[in-house]
Motif scaffolding. Structure first.
Motif, PDB file in Angstrom:
ATOM      1  N   PRO A   4       1.051  -0.743   0.192  1.00  8.47           N
ATOM      2  CA  PRO A   4      -0.272  -0.182   0.020  1.00  8.47           C
ATOM      3  C   PRO A   4       0.852   1.134  -0.300  1.00  8.47           C
ATOM      4  O   PRO A   4       0.504   2.423   0.706  1.00  8.47           O
ATOM      5  N   HIS A   5       1.777   1.299  -0.915  1.00 11.25           N
ATOM      6  CA  HIS A   5       2.890   2.572  -0.854  1.00 11.25           C
ATOM      7  C   HIS A   5       2.888   2.972  -2.066  1.00 11.25           C
ATOM      8  O   HIS A   5       2.687   1.388  -3.054  1.00 11.25           O
ATOM      9  N   THR A   6       3.322   3.538  -2.524  1.00  9.43           N
ATOM     10  CA  THR A   6       3.658   4.174  -4.013  1.00  9.43           C
ATOM     11  C   THR A   6       5.265   5.096  -3.516  1.00  9.43           C
ATOM     12  O   THR A   6       4.844   5.803  -3.271  1.00  9.43           O
ATOM     13  N   VAL A   7       5.767   5.123  -4.779  1.00 14.59           N
ATOM     14  CA  VAL A   7       7.365   5.877  -5.282  1.00 14.59           C
ATOM     15  C   VAL A   7       7.573   6.510  -7.033  1.00 14.59           C
ATOM     16  O   VAL A   7       7.396   5.517  -7.326  1.00 14.59           O
ATOM     17  N   ASN A   8       6.773   7.612  -6.511  1.00 15.49           N
ATOM     18  CA  ASN A   8       6.749   7.775  -7.979  1.00 15.49           C
ATOM     19  C   ASN A   8       8.156   9.290  -8.352  1.00 15.49           C
ATOM     20  O   ASN A   8       8.579   9.789  -7.111  1.00 15.49           O
ATOM     21  N   VAL A   9       8.073   9.194  -9.468  1.00 16.51           N
ATOM     22  CA  VAL A   9       9.575   9.603  -9.789  1.00 16.51           C
ATOM     23  C   VAL A   9       9.195  11.461 -10.121  1.00 16.51           C
ATOM     24  O   VAL A   9       8.151  11.148 -11.150  1.00 16.51           O
ATOM     25  N   ASN A 110       4.500   7.724  -0.233  1.00 19.63           N
ATOM     26  CA  ASN A 110       3.599   7.713   0.644  1.00 19.63           C
ATOM     27  C   ASN A 110       3.860   6.761   1.483  1.00 19.63           C
ATOM     28  O   ASN A 110       3.240   5.989   1.802  1.00 19.63           O
ATOM     29  N   PHE A 111       4.823   6.653   1.413  1.00 24.05           N
ATOM     30  CA  PHE A 111       5.711   5.306   2.487  1.00 24.05           C
ATOM     31  C   PHE A 111       5.146   6.016   4.223  1.00 24.05           C
ATOM     32  O   PHE A 111       5.254   6.620   4.024  1.00 24.05           O
ATOM     33  N   ASN A 112       4.877   4.913   5.391  1.00 22.60           N
ATOM     34  CA  ASN A 112       4.869   5.847   6.166  1.00 22.60           C
ATOM     35  C   ASN A 112       6.617   5.099   6.259  1.00 22.60           C
ATOM     36  O   ASN A 112       7.117   4.767   7.349  1.00 22.60           O
ATOM     37  N   ARG A 122      10.449  -5.067   9.447  1.00 24.73           N
ATOM     38  CA  ARG A 122      10.247  -4.890   8.587  1.00 24.73           C
ATOM     39  C   ARG A 122      11.183  -5.580   6.952  1.00 24.73           C
ATOM     40  O   ARG A 122      11.789  -5.986   7.105  1.00 24.73           O
ATOM     41  N   ASP A 123       9.888  -5.912   5.821  1.00 24.12           N
ATOM     42  CA  ASP A 123       9.750  -6.066   4.489  1.00 24.12           C
ATOM     43  C   ASP A 123      10.435  -5.291   4.082  1.00 24.12           C
ATOM     44  O   ASP A 123      10.373  -4.116   3.580  1.00 24.12           O
ATOM     45  N   VAL A 124      11.865  -6.386   3.814  1.00 20.04           N
ATOM     46  CA  VAL A 124      13.063  -5.670   2.489  1.00 20.04           C
ATOM     47  C   VAL A 124      12.758  -4.795   1.302  1.00 20.04           C
ATOM     48  O   VAL A 124      13.202  -4.158   1.047  1.00 20.04           O
ATOM     49  N   ASN A 125      11.441  -5.542   1.054  1.00 17.96           N
ATOM     50  CA  ASN A 125      11.104  -5.082  -0.671  1.00 17.96           C
ATOM     51  C   ASN A 125      10.481  -3.757  -0.336  1.00 17.96           C
ATOM     52  O   ASN A 125      10.368  -2.523  -1.185  1.00 17.96           O
ATOM     53  N   GLU A 126      10.225  -3.291   1.116  1.00 19.30           N
ATOM     54  CA  GLU A 126       9.889  -1.397   1.087  1.00 19.30           C
ATOM     55  C   GLU A 126      10.546  -1.382   0.684  1.00 19.30           C
ATOM     56  O   GLU A 126      10.528   0.696   0.853  1.00 19.30           O
ATOM     57  N   PHE A 127      11.707  -1.384   1.189  1.00 20.27           N
ATOM     58  CA  PHE A 127      13.029  -0.450   1.073  1.00 20.27           C
ATOM     59  C   PHE A 127      13.694   0.031  -0.656  1.00 20.27           C
ATOM     60  O   PHE A 127      14.608   1.273  -0.846  1.00 20.27           O
ATOM     61  N   THR A 128      13.697  -1.253  -1.483  1.00 16.30           N
ATOM     62  CA  THR A 128      14.654  -1.002  -2.869  1.00 16.30           C
ATOM     63  C   THR A 128      13.366  -0.269  -3.860  1.00 16.30           C
ATOM     64  O   THR A 128      14.805   0.380  -4.280  1.00 16.30           O
ATOM     65  N   PRO A 129      12.723   0.310  -3.586  1.00 20.78           N
ATOM     66  CA  PRO A 129      12.103   1.443  -4.612  1.00 20.78           C
ATOM     67  C   PRO A 129      12.902   3.277  -3.912  1.00 20.78           C
ATOM     68  O   PRO A 129      12.156   4.149  -4.517  1.00 20.78           O
ATOM     69  N   VAL A 149      17.264  10.548  -3.914  1.00 21.26           N
ATOM     70  CA  VAL A 149      16.736  11.612  -3.152  1.00 21.26           C
ATOM     71  C   VAL A 149      14.922  11.238  -3.317  1.00 21.26           C
ATOM     72  O   VAL A 149      14.340  11.518  -4.456  1.00 21.26           O
ATOM     73  N   THR A 150      14.294  10.640  -2.288  1.00 22.07           N
ATOM     74  CA  THR A 150      12.939  10.317  -1.918  1.00 22.07           C
ATOM     75  C   THR A 150      12.258  11.505  -0.715  1.00 22.07           C
ATOM     76  O   THR A 150      12.614  11.389   0.859  1.00 22.07           O
TER      77      THR A 150
END
Length: 476
Positions: A4-9, A110-112, A122-129, A149-150
């Motif tokens: 339930p997270h998104t990372v937009n470039v 919009n990650f927490n 915490r799930d490793v996959n949450e960090f890779t993006p 930079v996010t």
């Protein structure tokens, strides 16, 4: 798996040193660089609490970060160059040409933010993006450094980077990050105000009296790294089934373990030890024993030999010594092995600490032998279980301050590969202590966490009356 997270470039650009600031330069790979040609790119994430809106971040903070990065790269230009193995050369070299640049991506998430900065699993996959990987290109050469930079609006930012390990070790990489952050924190990013010393780039004093270069190049052929098939490892992109967690070893716990371990060693040998029981030694031994017990309870390997590898800064151990500001690799990898039954037994912690301490090389000959044996040690442990330590509390990673304060949390996400454990100084306390990062499957993590917390509570580790005076043999 969906998250339930998104990372937009928001922006993709290239950053290079100021035009004309660095002449075309070639740097040969040394005996400390060559063994690392087969390593995957390290990836590190710095999280900073920063309650700023998107407009202020884009209009003020971000331009200063990019400008200060450009100014800093002119001093750390090997990161911007390319690794080339030309037909005329017996080994690869780093070549910088005016106009070379690195990737710099900007994203919004919009990650927490607080969740990512936690210590719990915490799930490793949450960090890779949050980190730009170093991937193969359709045309050579391969990039050696990439930043992302996010922004987490009104919560914080993360600064993630991937870099090719052949260019720099952890000390050199952290030196670069501290230098960039110090320039960025100064209004205008004036390079004359750089508060950290400039990197030492001279490699001519690194000697090879034992032919380590030739033997290493020969060993590299076994992993298909030759002049004819030269390529660099990529950042893994496959989804992970691991969770990552941070465990804290505070000073009272460390001191209690150090005293108990050394007391047991003295009683065992009936004499003073010829080595020191340090915070690093005891912490590594404790993690090693807990991890072997946790894994053996779920994935038994039937009494194999257990292997342990610890990176050690060799700058002051070679002759002539290198300055602490040397930019490149100058690591040795202290390697030791023991029977699994030894670590699982009642004296497992003592035996592990003694093995790790004894494997620490004392003189230049031992240092050079360990450098030459690195690839061989890795291959010899391939069919069994190997624990590799990544990072060091001596790197002072929490000193990387861009003007936002010290990092809220740091994660070395490249070390989520099997067999890696990360160590760094404790970031949430001025009283010292260590952070231990580890990535495991959920069942393995539960077992390790239980052992890590419960073992320290055992009565045998409590201080006893009549303890011998061991202060002379215990180091920080």
């Amino acid at each position: 798996m969906e998250y339930p997270h998104t990372v937009n470039v928001l922006e993709q650009c290239q950053v290079s040193p100021p035009p004309g600031s660095v002449p075309q330069t070639s740097l040969p790979l040394t005996i400390f660089d060559l063994p690392l040609l087969g390593l995957i790119p390290p990836q590190k994430l710095f999280f900073y609490e920063l309650e700023v809106p998107k407009t202020h971040f884009m209009d003020s903070i971000l331009p200063n970060m990019k400008h200060s990065l450009s100014l800093t790269l002119q001093h750390f230009f090997p990161f911007v160059g390319n690794i080339v193995w030309s037909p005329q050369s017996t080994k690869p070299e780093i070549i910088y040409v005016d106009g070379d640049s690195i990737s710099f991506n900007v994203a919004e998430s919009n990650f927490n933010f607080k969740h990512l900065c936690g210590n719990y699993p915490r799930d490793v996959n949450e960090f890779t993006p949050l980190v730009t990987p170093l991937l193969p290109l359709s045309t050579a050469p391969r990039p050696l450094l990439a930043f992302q930079v996010t922004l987490f609006p009104n919560s914080g930012i993360s600064i993630g980077y991937s870099f090719c390990h052949v260019v720099a070790d952890g000390m050199a990489g952290t030196h670069f990050m501290r230098a960039w952050s110090s320039v960025c924190s100064l209004l205008g990013g004036d390079p004359s105000l750089l508060s950290h010393p400039l990197p030492h780039l001279d490699r001519t004093t690194i000697n090879d009296p034992y032919g380590i270069e030739a033997s290493t190049l020969n060993e590299l052929k076994n992993i298909n790294i030759t002049q004819q098939s030269f390529s660099l490892p990529c950042t893994p992109t496959d989804p992970s089934n691991k969770v990552v967690a941070t465990f804290i070893m505070d000073l009272p716990k460390v001191e209690k373990l150090k005293k108990w371990v050394l007391t047991q060693i003295i009683e065992k040998h009936k004499k003073e030890p010829s080595f020191y029981v340090t915070t690093l030694v005891v912490t590594c031994a404790y993690v090693w024993v807990c991890l072997v017990k946790a894994l053996e309870g779920i994935h038994p390997l039937n009494n194999v030999r257990e292997h342990f590898m610890l990176p050690i800064n060799a700058r002051t151990r070679i002759d002539p010594a290198l300055p602490v500001t040397y930019f490149g690799n100058c690591l040795l990898f202290s390697f030791t092995s023991t029977q699994q039954t030894d670590l699982l037994g009642e004296d497992g912690l003592v035996l592990a600490a003694e093995a790790i301490a004894k494997a620490n090389p004392r003189d230049v000959n031992e240092v050079l032998n360990d450098v030459g044996n690195y690839i061989f040690n890795l291959s010899s442990a391939e069919s069994e279980r190997l624990l590799i330590i990544s990072g060091s509390p001596k790197l002072r990673s929490y000193d990387v301050n861009f003007g936002f304060g010290k990092p809220k949390k740091i994660e070395i996400i490249s070390s989520t590969s099997a067999g890696f454990v990360t160590l760094m100084e404790r970031g949430d306390s001025a009283e010292g202590g260590l952070e231990i990062g580890i990535a495991l499957g959920k069942l393995e993590m539960d077992a390790f966490a239980s052992l890590f917390e419960d073992t320290l509570k055992e009565e045998k580790y409590l201080a006893r009356d009549g303890e011998p005076n061991i202060s002379s043999y215990v180091l920080p």
